[in-house]
Design a protein around this motif. Sequence first.
Motif, PDB file in Angstrom:
ATOM      1  N   THR A 174       0.819  -1.204   0.000  1.00  0.00           N
ATOM      2  CA  THR A 174       0.000   0.000   0.000  1.00  0.00           C
ATOM      3  C   THR A 174       0.858   1.262   0.000  1.00  0.00           C
ATOM      4  O   THR A 174       2.015   1.230   0.436  1.00  0.00           O
ATOM      5  CB  THR A 174      -0.938  -0.001   1.220  1.00  0.00           C
ATOM      6  OG1 THR A 174      -1.624   1.240   1.271  1.00  0.00           O
ATOM      7  CG2 THR A 174      -0.192  -0.182   2.516  1.00  0.00           C
ATOM      8  N   CYS A 205       5.058   2.613   1.190  1.00  0.00           N
ATOM      9  CA  CYS A 205       5.876   2.688  -0.037  1.00  0.00           C
ATOM     10  C   CYS A 205       6.910   3.799   0.057  1.00  0.00           C
ATOM     11  O   CYS A 205       6.633   4.879   0.573  1.00  0.00           O
ATOM     12  CB  CYS A 205       4.937   2.930  -1.219  1.00  0.00           C
ATOM     13  SG  CYS A 205       5.778   3.100  -2.792  1.00  0.00           S
ATOM     14  N   TYR A 210       7.895   5.642  -2.240  1.00  0.00           N
ATOM     15  CA  TYR A 210       7.539   6.769  -3.108  1.00  0.00           C
ATOM     16  C   TYR A 210       6.430   7.645  -2.514  1.00  0.00           C
ATOM     17  O   TYR A 210       6.047   8.648  -3.091  1.00  0.00           O
ATOM     18  CB  TYR A 210       7.076   6.258  -4.484  1.00  0.00           C
ATOM     19  CG  TYR A 210       8.141   5.475  -5.209  1.00  0.00           C
ATOM     20  CD1 TYR A 210       9.339   6.071  -5.572  1.00  0.00           C
ATOM     21  CD2 TYR A 210       7.943   4.131  -5.518  1.00  0.00           C
ATOM     22  CE1 TYR A 210      10.320   5.353  -6.225  1.00  0.00           C
ATOM     23  CE2 TYR A 210       8.924   3.406  -6.174  1.00  0.00           C
ATOM     24  CZ  TYR A 210      10.106   4.019  -6.527  1.00  0.00           C
ATOM     25  OH  TYR A 210      11.070   3.298  -7.172  1.00  0.00           O
ATOM     26  N   TYR A 211       5.924   7.233  -1.354  1.00  0.00           N
ATOM     27  CA  TYR A 211       4.814   7.978  -0.732  1.00  0.00           C
ATOM     28  C   TYR A 211       5.359   9.100   0.151  1.00  0.00           C
ATOM     29  O   TYR A 211       6.336   8.910   0.882  1.00  0.00           O
ATOM     30  CB  TYR A 211       3.968   7.012   0.104  1.00  0.00           C
ATOM     31  CG  TYR A 211       2.953   7.690   0.993  1.00  0.00           C
ATOM     32  CD1 TYR A 211       1.737   8.133   0.484  1.00  0.00           C
ATOM     33  CD2 TYR A 211       3.218   7.896   2.353  1.00  0.00           C
ATOM     34  CE1 TYR A 211       0.804   8.757   1.298  1.00  0.00           C
ATOM     35  CE2 TYR A 211       2.288   8.511   3.171  1.00  0.00           C
ATOM     36  CZ  TYR A 211       1.094   8.938   2.640  1.00  0.00           C
ATOM     37  OH  TYR A 211       0.171   9.553   3.451  1.00  0.00           O
ATOM     38  N   CYS A 223       2.492  10.758  -4.519  1.00  0.00           N
ATOM     39  CA  CYS A 223       3.309   9.661  -5.039  1.00  0.00           C
ATOM     40  C   CYS A 223       4.437  10.292  -5.833  1.00  0.00           C
ATOM     41  O   CYS A 223       4.195  10.930  -6.860  1.00  0.00           O
ATOM     42  CB  CYS A 223       2.491   8.732  -5.933  1.00  0.00           C
ATOM     43  SG  CYS A 223       3.558   7.523  -6.756  1.00  0.00           S
ATOM     44  N   LEU A 279       6.746   8.761  -7.456  1.00  0.00           N
ATOM     45  CA  LEU A 279       7.042   8.023  -8.687  1.00  0.00           C
ATOM     46  C   LEU A 279       6.094   8.455  -9.804  1.00  0.00           C
ATOM     47  O   LEU A 279       6.525   8.763 -10.916  1.00  0.00           O
ATOM     48  CB  LEU A 279       6.907   6.510  -8.458  1.00  0.00           C
ATOM     49  CG  LEU A 279       7.226   5.661  -9.673  1.00  0.00           C
ATOM     50  CD1 LEU A 279       8.726   5.645  -9.942  1.00  0.00           C
ATOM     51  CD2 LEU A 279       6.720   4.236  -9.513  1.00  0.00           C
ATOM     52  N   LEU A 280       4.810   8.477  -9.487  1.00  0.00           N
ATOM     53  CA  LEU A 280       3.830   8.876 -10.507  1.00  0.00           C
ATOM     54  C   LEU A 280       3.727  10.393 -10.618  1.00  0.00           C
ATOM     55  O   LEU A 280       3.035  10.921 -11.489  1.00  0.00           O
ATOM     56  CB  LEU A 280       2.457   8.282 -10.160  1.00  0.00           C
ATOM     57  CG  LEU A 280       2.418   6.753 -10.000  1.00  0.00           C
ATOM     58  CD1 LEU A 280       1.025   6.298  -9.566  1.00  0.00           C
ATOM     59  CD2 LEU A 280       2.817   6.044 -11.283  1.00  0.00           C
ATOM     60  N   LEU A 300      -2.112  12.328  -4.357  1.00  0.00           N
ATOM     61  CA  LEU A 300      -3.006  11.186  -4.190  1.00  0.00           C
ATOM     62  C   LEU A 300      -4.223  11.620  -3.378  1.00  0.00           C
ATOM     63  O   LEU A 300      -4.087  11.971  -2.207  1.00  0.00           O
ATOM     64  CB  LEU A 300      -2.292  10.038  -3.462  1.00  0.00           C
ATOM     65  CG  LEU A 300      -1.051   9.445  -4.138  1.00  0.00           C
ATOM     66  CD1 LEU A 300      -0.314   8.516  -3.181  1.00  0.00           C
ATOM     67  CD2 LEU A 300      -1.437   8.705  -5.410  1.00  0.00           C
ATOM     68  N   ARG A 314      -3.641   3.170  -3.006  1.00  0.00           N
ATOM     69  CA  ARG A 314      -3.708   1.778  -3.480  1.00  0.00           C
ATOM     70  C   ARG A 314      -3.383   0.812  -2.347  1.00  0.00           C
ATOM     71  O   ARG A 314      -2.599   1.149  -1.459  1.00  0.00           O
ATOM     72  CB  ARG A 314      -2.709   1.569  -4.622  1.00  0.00           C
ATOM     73  CG  ARG A 314      -2.969   2.477  -5.810  1.00  0.00           C
ATOM     74  CD  ARG A 314      -1.925   2.259  -6.892  1.00  0.00           C
ATOM     75  NE  ARG A 314      -2.167   3.125  -8.044  1.00  0.00           N
ATOM     76  CZ  ARG A 314      -1.459   3.065  -9.168  1.00  0.00           C
ATOM     77  NH1 ARG A 314      -0.467   2.217  -9.292  1.00  0.00           N
ATOM     78  NH2 ARG A 314      -1.751   3.870 -10.171  1.00  0.00           N
ATOM     79  N   CYS A 320      -0.152  -2.157  -5.265  1.00  0.00           N
ATOM     80  CA  CYS A 320       0.355  -1.358  -6.383  1.00  0.00           C
ATOM     81  C   CYS A 320       1.524  -2.088  -7.049  1.00  0.00           C
ATOM     82  O   CYS A 320       2.464  -2.497  -6.366  1.00  0.00           O
ATOM     83  CB  CYS A 320       0.822   0.005  -5.854  1.00  0.00           C
ATOM     84  SG  CYS A 320       1.581   1.012  -7.133  1.00  0.00           S
ATOM     85  N   GLU A 360       3.861  -0.843  -8.688  1.00  0.00           N
ATOM     86  CA  GLU A 360       5.088  -0.049  -8.573  1.00  0.00           C
ATOM     87  C   GLU A 360       5.570   0.051  -7.125  1.00  0.00           C
ATOM     88  O   GLU A 360       6.564   0.718  -6.852  1.00  0.00           O
ATOM     89  CB  GLU A 360       4.849   1.392  -9.080  1.00  0.00           C
ATOM     90  CG  GLU A 360       4.053   1.532 -10.351  1.00  0.00           C
ATOM     91  CD  GLU A 360       4.745   0.892 -11.533  1.00  0.00           C
ATOM     92  OE1 GLU A 360       5.954   0.645 -11.413  1.00  0.00           O
ATOM     93  OE2 GLU A 360       4.074   0.620 -12.533  1.00  0.00           O
ATOM     94  N   PHE A 361       4.849  -0.579  -6.211  1.00  0.00           N
ATOM     95  CA  PHE A 361       5.172  -0.464  -4.778  1.00  0.00           C
ATOM     96  C   PHE A 361       6.624  -0.854  -4.512  1.00  0.00           C
ATOM     97  O   PHE A 361       7.123  -1.845  -5.025  1.00  0.00           O
ATOM     98  CB  PHE A 361       4.243  -1.398  -3.988  1.00  0.00           C
ATOM     99  CG  PHE A 361       4.625  -1.545  -2.545  1.00  0.00           C
ATOM    100  CD1 PHE A 361       4.240  -0.591  -1.629  1.00  0.00           C
ATOM    101  CD2 PHE A 361       5.371  -2.630  -2.111  1.00  0.00           C
ATOM    102  CE1 PHE A 361       4.595  -0.716  -0.289  1.00  0.00           C
ATOM    103  CE2 PHE A 361       5.727  -2.763  -0.777  1.00  0.00           C
ATOM    104  CZ  PHE A 361       5.337  -1.806   0.124  1.00  0.00           C
TER     105      PHE A 361
HETATM  106  S1  SF4 Z   1       0.868   4.715  -6.088  1.00  0.00           S
HETATM  107 FE1  SF4 Z   1       2.234   2.933  -5.943  1.00  0.00          FE
HETATM  108  S2  SF4 Z   1       4.288   3.795  -6.282  1.00  0.00           S
HETATM  109 FE2  SF4 Z   1       2.941   5.512  -5.736  1.00  0.00          FE
HETATM  110  S3  SF4 Z   1       3.090   5.732  -3.497  1.00  0.00           S
HETATM  111 FE3  SF4 Z   1       1.328   4.405  -3.931  1.00  0.00          FE
HETATM  112  S4  SF4 Z   1       2.200   2.331  -3.791  1.00  0.00           S
HETATM  113 FE4  SF4 Z   1       3.925   3.721  -4.086  1.00  0.00          FE
END
Ligand code: SF4
Length: 202
Positions: free
Chosen positions: A160, A164, A166-167, A176, A178-179, A183, A189, A192, A194-195
């Motif tokens: 989740t 993560c 990237y959070y 996030c 990475l994305l 959020l 999520r 995920c 990409e986690f």
């Molecule tokens: S969307 Fe995926 S990559 Fe981005 S913070 Fe959440 S778990 Fe991590």
Amino acid sequence: MSIFNLNTQNENLDNKIVAGLERLSHVFKALLWEKAKEHSLSPIQIQLLIFILNHTQEKSTVSYLAKEFNVTKPTISDAVRILEAKKMIEKSTDLNDTRSYTILLTEIGKKIVAETEDFPNPVTKIISQASDDDKEIIWKNISDLIIGLNRLNIIDVQRTCYNCKYYSQVGSEHFCDLLVMKLEDRDIRIDCPEFHDKSMAY
Ligand code: SF4
């Protein structure tokens, strides 16, 4: 104080919510059992097939699957042995360690997934009829409950956002990295692709 005592349950909203969630857990089990019976498989065998199809190969090991489903490694090994005998999976042995393997689905295994993965559909149908506002409230509460249970070590693997790397959180806002997006509650999520576990060393 038991949530199953009808006096304490019906006088207290917390108890009714927990009793309702407990009732829902039976619903998923019953729906899965129906599919399992149709295919002469056990519920955990179907859950393994569905999980393996939908996740990367490094997650398809006995150890990872045992954590994912909160069962022992021998339970997973037994299920794997039967699925292999039924030609629904095959093992891919690690060349550096012949005792280790990952699990791949065969065409038969993929066909079983296609015929069983709709088991939650009756629940999906009801949820789809809720308003967007209600869905957001439901999702926020479910995701908070899952992360709360994870922090109490009651559920183990959780891919989740809150776990993560990237959070990030600024005030009450979630991001996030990475994305590269903010959020909203609805974007959080619980599984995920990409986690990346923030507790892992880099
Ligand atoms: S969307 Fe995926 S990559 Fe981005 S913070 Fe959440 S778990 Fe991590």
